[in-house]
Motif scaffolding. Structure first.
Motif, short mmCIF file in Angstrom:
data_model
loop_
_atom_site.label_atom_id
_atom_site.label_comp_id
_atom_site.label_asym_id
_atom_site.label_seq_id
_atom_site.Cartn_x
_atom_site.Cartn_y
_atom_site.Cartn_z
N LEU A 14 0.84 -1.19 0.00
CA LEU A 14 0.00 0.00 0.00
C LEU A 14 0.88 1.24 0.00
N LEU A 15 0.44 2.24 -0.73
CA LEU A 15 1.18 3.50 -0.78
C LEU A 15 1.17 4.18 0.57
N THR A 16 2.17 4.98 0.82
CA THR A 16 2.16 5.88 1.97
C THR A 16 1.54 7.20 1.52
N LYS A 18 2.92 10.06 1.64
CA LYS A 18 3.97 10.79 0.91
C LYS A 18 4.05 10.30 -0.54
N GLU A 19 4.03 8.97 -0.73
CA GLU A 19 4.07 8.42 -2.10
C GLU A 19 2.83 8.83 -2.89
N LEU A 20 1.69 8.83 -2.21
CA LEU A 20 0.43 9.20 -2.85
C LEU A 20 0.49 10.65 -3.34
N LEU A 21 0.97 11.53 -2.49
CA LEU A 21 1.04 12.94 -2.86
C LEU A 21 2.09 13.22 -3.93
N ALA A 22 3.11 12.36 -4.01
CA ALA A 22 4.18 12.56 -5.00
C ALA A 22 3.80 12.07 -6.39
N MET A 23 2.69 11.36 -6.51
CA MET A 23 2.31 10.81 -7.82
C MET A 23 1.84 11.93 -8.76
N PRO A 24 2.11 11.77 -10.05
CA PRO A 24 1.68 12.80 -11.01
C PRO A 24 0.15 12.80 -11.16
N GLU A 25 -0.38 13.94 -11.59
CA GLU A 25 -1.83 14.06 -11.79
C GLU A 25 -2.37 13.02 -12.76
N SER A 26 -1.53 12.59 -13.70
CA SER A 26 -1.98 11.60 -14.69
C SER A 26 -2.29 10.24 -14.06
N ASP A 27 -1.80 10.01 -12.84
CA ASP A 27 -2.07 8.76 -12.13
C ASP A 27 -3.30 8.85 -11.21
N PHE A 36 -5.25 2.39 -1.67
CA PHE A 36 -4.89 3.18 -0.48
C PHE A 36 -6.15 3.69 0.21
N PHE A 37 -7.05 4.32 -0.57
CA PHE A 37 -8.25 4.89 0.02
C PHE A 37 -9.22 3.81 0.51
N ARG A 38 -9.31 2.69 -0.20
CA ARG A 38 -10.15 1.59 0.27
C ARG A 38 -9.66 1.12 1.64
N ASN A 39 -8.35 0.96 1.77
CA ASN A 39 -7.77 0.53 3.04
C ASN A 39 -8.06 1.55 4.15
N ARG A 40 -7.86 2.83 3.84
CA ARG A 40 -8.12 3.88 4.83
C ARG A 40 -9.59 3.88 5.25
#
Length: 147
Positions: A14-16, A18-27, A36-40
């Motif tokens: 699962l992404l952290t 920080k990793e989630l925020l670092a991803m480009p808008e295209s993702d 990530f959000f399902r887990n949260r």
């Protein structure tokens, strides 16, 4: 047994935030972000359900207290706890609706405009259904017209 190890493998990847925020808008709202959000949301759902169980136990353990002041204090604490659980019950419904939106491929998109809600907003409020701008417009309308 293979499915168990596959589930454990998915859990560890699962992404952290920080990793989630670092991803480009295209993702935006790709498989990893949705996971990530399902887990949260699942964790939040479980936390709310656990709190509800604790409330039930607390209310069952109530003892008769002869002193009126003590009894009033206990009743006020129970009323506060019930109000808190009522808010959590409403939040639980929103959490479950958000999980349903993930399953339907609609999570992360503004229900009013169809635009992305945005990862930072979803991190702050994973049950959000409106972009920040749409939410602000709705609140302004409510303030002006009492909708």
């Amino acid at each position: 047994m293979a499915s168990k190890s596959a589930a454990a493998k998915n859990q560890s990847h699962l992404l952290t935030e920080k990793e989630l925020l670092a991803m480009p808008e295209s993702d935006y709202m790709n498989h990893d972000q949705l996971a990530f959000f399902r887990n949260r949301l699942k964790e939040l759902e479980q936390e709310i359900l656990n709190n509800a169980d604790a409330t039930t136990e607390n209310l069952r353990e109530t003892q008769f207290v002869p002193d009126p002041a003590d009894r009033a204090t206990i009743e006020e604490e129970h009323a506060l706890e019930l109000r808190t659980r009522d808010r959590e019950r409403k939040l639980l419904k929103k959490v479950q609706q958000a999980i349903t939106r993930i399953d339907a491929g609609e999570y992360g998109w503004c229900e009013e405009t169809g635009e992305p809600i945005g990862v930072p907003r979803l991190l702050a409020r994973p049950t959000a259904t409106l972009s920040l701008e749409a939410q602000e417009r709705r609140e302004m309308r409510q303030k002006l017209y009492g909708d």
